[in-house]
Design an enzyme around this catalytic site. Structure first.
Site, PDB file in Angstrom:
ATOM      1  N   HIS A 308      24.808 -30.359  26.875  1.00 40.77           N
ATOM      2  CA  HIS A 308      23.916 -30.118  26.094  1.00 40.77           C
ATOM      3  C   HIS A 308      23.151 -28.548  26.093  1.00 40.77           C
ATOM      4  O   HIS A 308      23.330 -27.740  26.634  1.00 40.77           O
ATOM      5  CB  HIS A 308      22.444 -30.327  26.706  1.00 40.77           C
ATOM      6  CG  HIS A 308      21.109 -30.994  25.951  1.00 40.77           C
ATOM      7  ND1 HIS A 308      20.242 -30.262  25.985  1.00 40.77           N
ATOM      8  CD2 HIS A 308      21.011 -32.269  25.748  1.00 40.77           C
ATOM      9  CE1 HIS A 308      19.603 -30.685  24.774  1.00 40.77           C
ATOM     10  NE2 HIS A 308      19.854 -31.816  24.854  1.00 40.77           N
ATOM     11  N   ASP A 366      21.830 -39.396  27.349  1.00 32.61           N
ATOM     12  CA  ASP A 366      23.088 -40.624  26.618  1.00 32.61           C
ATOM     13  C   ASP A 366      24.149 -40.873  28.061  1.00 32.61           C
ATOM     14  O   ASP A 366      24.049 -42.151  28.230  1.00 32.61           O
ATOM     15  CB  ASP A 366      23.850 -40.314  25.746  1.00 32.61           C
ATOM     16  CG  ASP A 366      22.462 -40.203  24.790  1.00 32.61           C
ATOM     17  OD1 ASP A 366      22.660 -38.518  24.065  1.00 32.61           O
ATOM     18  OD2 ASP A 366      21.969 -40.811  24.238  1.00 32.61           O
TER      19      ASP A 366
HETATM   20  C1  SDX Z   1      22.197 -35.643  22.740  1.00 28.44           C
HETATM   21  O1  SDX Z   1      19.647 -31.580  21.438  1.00 28.44           O
HETATM   22  C2  SDX Z   1      18.988 -32.306  21.775  1.00 28.44           C
HETATM   23  O2  SDX Z   1      18.670 -32.168  22.101  1.00 28.44           O
HETATM   24  C3  SDX Z   1      20.228 -33.352  21.545  1.00 28.44           C
HETATM   25  C4  SDX Z   1      18.625 -34.838  22.665  1.00 28.44           C
HETATM   26  C5  SDX Z   1      17.965 -35.142  22.068  1.00 28.44           C
HETATM   27  O3  SDX Z   1      17.286 -35.855  22.827  1.00 28.44           O
HETATM   28  O4  SDX Z   1      17.450 -34.938  20.337  1.00 28.44           O
HETATM   29  O5  SDX Z   1      19.278 -34.585  23.721  1.00 28.44           O
HETATM   30  C6  SDX Z   1      20.208 -35.616  22.435  1.00 28.44           C
HETATM   31  O6  SDX Z   1      22.221 -35.350  21.452  1.00 28.44           O
HETATM   32  C7  SDX Z   1      21.965 -34.998  24.341  1.00 28.44           C
HETATM   33  C8  SDX Z   1      23.412 -34.751  23.946  1.00 28.44           C
HETATM   34  C9  SDX Z   1      24.697 -36.273  23.732  1.00 28.44           C
HETATM   35  N1  SDX Z   1      26.516 -35.656  23.370  1.00 28.44           N
HETATM   36  C10 SDX Z   1      27.025 -35.952  24.220  1.00 28.44           C
HETATM   37  O7  SDX Z   1      26.457 -36.283  25.832  1.00 28.44           O
HETATM   38  C11 SDX Z   1      28.614 -35.598  23.930  1.00 28.44           C
HETATM   39  C12 SDX Z   1      28.754 -34.477  24.548  1.00 28.44           C
HETATM   40  N2  SDX Z   1      28.321 -33.496  24.935  1.00 28.44           N
HETATM   41  C13 SDX Z   1      28.811 -32.207  23.886  1.00 28.44           C
HETATM   42  O8  SDX Z   1      29.202 -33.227  22.865  1.00 28.44           O
HETATM   43  C14 SDX Z   1      28.299 -31.252  24.271  1.00 28.44           C
HETATM   44  O9  SDX Z   1      28.315 -30.907  25.964  1.00 28.44           O
HETATM   45  C15 SDX Z   1      27.274 -31.137  23.274  1.00 28.44           C
HETATM   46  C16 SDX Z   1      27.409 -31.828  21.966  1.00 28.44           C
HETATM   47  C17 SDX Z   1      26.678 -31.974  23.431  1.00 28.44           C
HETATM   48  C18 SDX Z   1      27.110 -29.337  23.026  1.00 28.44           C
HETATM   49  O10 SDX Z   1      27.356 -28.917  22.619  1.00 28.44           O
HETATM   50  P1  SDX Z   1      27.096 -27.242  22.764  1.00 28.44           P
HETATM   51  O11 SDX Z   1      25.753 -26.619  23.232  1.00 28.44           O
HETATM   52  O12 SDX Z   1      27.897 -27.093  21.610  1.00 28.44           O
HETATM   53  O13 SDX Z   1      27.868 -26.941  23.818  1.00 28.44           O
HETATM   54  P2  SDX Z   1      29.738 -26.218  22.932  1.00 28.44           P
HETATM   55  O14 SDX Z   1      30.597 -27.531  22.661  1.00 28.44           O
HETATM   56  O15 SDX Z   1      29.967 -25.358  22.633  1.00 28.44           O
HETATM   57  O16 SDX Z   1      30.497 -26.051  24.727  1.00 28.44           O
HETATM   58  C19 SDX Z   1      29.744 -25.507  25.739  1.00 28.44           C
HETATM   59  C20 SDX Z   1      31.637 -25.626  26.721  1.00 28.44           C
HETATM   60  C21 SDX Z   1      33.242 -25.344  25.362  1.00 28.44           C
HETATM   61  O17 SDX Z   1      33.963 -24.841  26.567  1.00 28.44           O
HETATM   62  P3  SDX Z   1      34.508 -23.165  26.094  1.00 28.44           P
HETATM   63  O18 SDX Z   1      34.723 -23.692  24.361  1.00 28.44           O
HETATM   64  O19 SDX Z   1      33.441 -22.913  26.628  1.00 28.44           O
HETATM   65  O20 SDX Z   1      35.571 -23.121  26.640  1.00 28.44           O
HETATM   66  O21 SDX Z   1      31.133 -26.444  27.505  1.00 28.44           O
HETATM   67  C22 SDX Z   1      32.425 -27.242  26.937  1.00 28.44           C
HETATM   68  C23 SDX Z   1      32.945 -26.919  25.115  1.00 28.44           C
HETATM   69  O22 SDX Z   1      34.432 -27.535  25.773  1.00 28.44           O
HETATM   70  N3  SDX Z   1      31.762 -28.653  26.970  1.00 28.44           N
HETATM   71  C24 SDX Z   1      32.374 -29.972  27.478  1.00 28.44           C
HETATM   72  C25 SDX Z   1      31.131 -30.726  27.189  1.00 28.44           C
HETATM   73  N4  SDX Z   1      31.009 -30.375  26.294  1.00 28.44           N
HETATM   74  C26 SDX Z   1      30.534 -28.772  26.299  1.00 28.44           C
HETATM   75  N5  SDX Z   1      33.693 -29.913  28.197  1.00 28.44           N
HETATM   76  C27 SDX Z   1      33.775 -32.033  28.951  1.00 28.44           C
HETATM   77  N6  SDX Z   1      32.995 -32.271  28.117  1.00 28.44           N
HETATM   78  C28 SDX Z   1      31.585 -32.136  27.429  1.00 28.44           C
HETATM   79  N7  SDX Z   1      31.150 -33.382  27.919  1.00 28.44           N
END
Ligand code: SDX
Length: 431
Positions: A308, A366
């Site tokens: 998140h 989720d």
């Molecule tokens: C919702 O914003 C909100 O409040 C949203 C929400 C709401 O109520 O409105 O809470 C609802 O959208 C919840 C999130 C649902 N999405 C997912 O579950 C999809 C999987 N999650 C990822 O796509 C990700 O965690 C996000 C999109 C939720 C957050 O992404 P960020 O904050 O942009 O973080 P990032 O992509 O920069 O990741 C940071 C690091 C990265 O590694 P590095 O580049 O630093 O080496 O963490 C890793 C990412 O690769 N990472 C993950 C991961 N999520 C982040 N690695 C593996 N699996 C994951 N799920």
């Protein structure tokens, strides 16, 4: 928001700029850069808005480190366990919990706005039966602008209120119609003698051919899911609604924009993607392979339902959802649910894995919701529509707050331009 005595100093090209620091009622201080471009002829750069407060709001507060979520100051777990969705809607819209009379009046008004204009039934017939219900919802909610002309004037407080009521009341009806249309069953009209969640389940699962009774415990679980999804600060879809609203677009068009944004798998679409991922993993012994893929920089696979932007500890909604999953599956007598076992084992392994610990990745809202919704009988394609109908009150509350803010102006970000500098056109004969 109050200006503090503190200032932030920016030194650039030998000049110093003093930027006011604003203090919130909770959360980090805010450096006010509203005059920065005029004073220093520079932009700030923050794609994804990881360090940017886009607005002032008093609706929802999140502390990502503490795993805290407050709706108008009330903790989400207390509201999920002790309140109910329509009371939470009143709270988000008006800022305070209603007294008995206010609550009864609000519920009466919502109940009597649940039907949609009969001609809107024709819209559904223009879609293919196998359309994703989110595609149908974007279309039909946007089309509400073509029907409810008496609640389009955003400058009229009464019309804003009627539009808000209509959206909260009609989204479950539209979502249920999208579901019925996708399975070739007749639409089921809303009933004024049923509660909000009970009415939605009845519109989804009853058929004209026989009586249908909603299990009260399932209606309560559905209502709790609505509450858990009701609002969440300035997330992507809420920011979309605010930006659309800042141009003066009508509320139905703004909510349709929010639905479109929520559909993405990185946002509200994650509940569908998460269940599909759990199904693909299939059994507990397959988990290590997927954990390895999630950690592999060369593999675009991510654990859906994990991570998140704000929560760097647990997502308080996921905790409540996990408890609810156990209750609902137990109620339905679903004990050997392989998907739930995979989810729990995946959570256990991930939370012990240094990669996830270091990156502070935890289950989000989720991760467990799909397991409950599937057990209730919903196909995965209905998971995000249910998120959308739940979030409508948050979107419209944030929209209302923005419209009523006298300092409100159209949102218009700038950019870091790295394209071609000015050059003259060259005729094709000379290229
Ligand atoms: C919702 O914003 C909100 O409040 C949203 C929400 C709401 O109520 O409105 O809470 C609802 O959208 C919840 C999130 C649902 N999405 C997912 O579950 C999809 C999987 N999650 C990822 O796509 C990700 O965690 C996000 C999109 C939720 C957050 O992404 P960020 O904050 O942009 O973080 P990032 O992509 O920069 O990741 C940071 C690091 C990265 O590694 P590095 O580049 O630093 O080496 O963490 C890793 C990412 O690769 N990472 C993950 C991961 N999520 C982040 N690695 C593996 N699996 C994951 N799920």
């Amino acid at each position: 928001m109050a200006e503090t005595s503190k200032t932030a100093t920016l030194t650039l090209d030998g000049k110093t700029y003093e930027l006011p620091v604003l203090s919130p009622s909770a959360g980090p201080d805010v450096v006010d850069i509203r005059k920065l471009y005029a004073q220093a002829d520079v932009f700030t750069y923050d794609p994804g808005f990881t360090s940017t407060a886009s607005c002032e709001s008093s609706i929802t507060f999140i502390d990502g480190d503490k795993g805290e979520l407050l709706y108008r100051g009330y903790p989400i777990d207390q509201l999920a366990n002790d309140s109910h969705y329509l009371e939470v809607c009143y709270l988000l819209l008006n800022g305070e919990l209603p007294n008995k009379t206010e609550l009864e009046d609000f519920e009466y008004r919502i109940t009597r706005h649940t039907m949609v204009h009969e001609q809107m039934h024709n819209f559904f017939r223009g879609f293919r039966r196998d359309s994703h219900p989110m595609a149908t919802m974007v279309g039909v909610v946007g089309a509400m602008s073509a029907f409810y002309h008496d609640s389009l004037d955003i400058n009229d407080p009464w019309q804003r209120e009627v539009a808000s009521m209509r959206l909260i009341a009609k989204l479950p009806t539209i979502a249920a119609m999208a579901y019925k249309y996708s399975i070739g069953q007749p639409f089921v009209y809303p009933r004024n003698d049923l509660g909000y969640a009970e009415n939605f389940l009845n519109m989804c699962f009853s058929v004209p051919a026989e009586p249908y009774k909603v299990e009260p415990a399932l209606a309560k679980a559905m209502d709790r899911i609505f509450t858990l999804h009701a609002d969440h600060e300035q997330n992507a879809s809420t920011s979309t609604v605010r930006l659309a609203g800042s141009s003066g677009a009508n509320p139905f068009a703004c909510i349709a924009a929010g639905i479109a944004c929520l559909w993405g798998p990185a946002h509200g679409g994650a509940n569908q993607a998460c269940l599909e991922m759990l199904r693909e993993i299939g059994t507990v012994d397959q988990i290590p392979e997927y954990i390895a893929r999630a950690k592999d920089k060369n593999d675009p696979f991510r654990l859906m339902g994990f991570g998140h932007r704000v929560y760097k500890n647990f997502d308080p909604r996921a905790k409540v959802m996990k408890e609810s999953a156990d209750e609902v599956l137990d109620l339905l007598g679903v004990h050997d649910n392989e998907t739930l076992q995979v989810a729990k084992e995946l959570e256990r392994i991930a939370l012990e894995d240094p990669y996830f610990v270091e990156k502070k990745l935890y289950p989000n809202v989720d991760f467990y919701s799909g397991i409950i919704l599937e057990a209730m009988g919903f196909p995965t394609s209905m998971f995000t529509p249910i998120f959308a109908l739940s979030r409508t009150v948050g979107w419209i509350s944030q929209w209302k707050e923005m419209i009523e803010d006298p300092t409100n102006k159209i949102g218009r970000p700038r950019q870091l331009y790295t394209g071609a500098t000015k050059r003259d056109y060259v005729d094709v004969t000379k290229r």
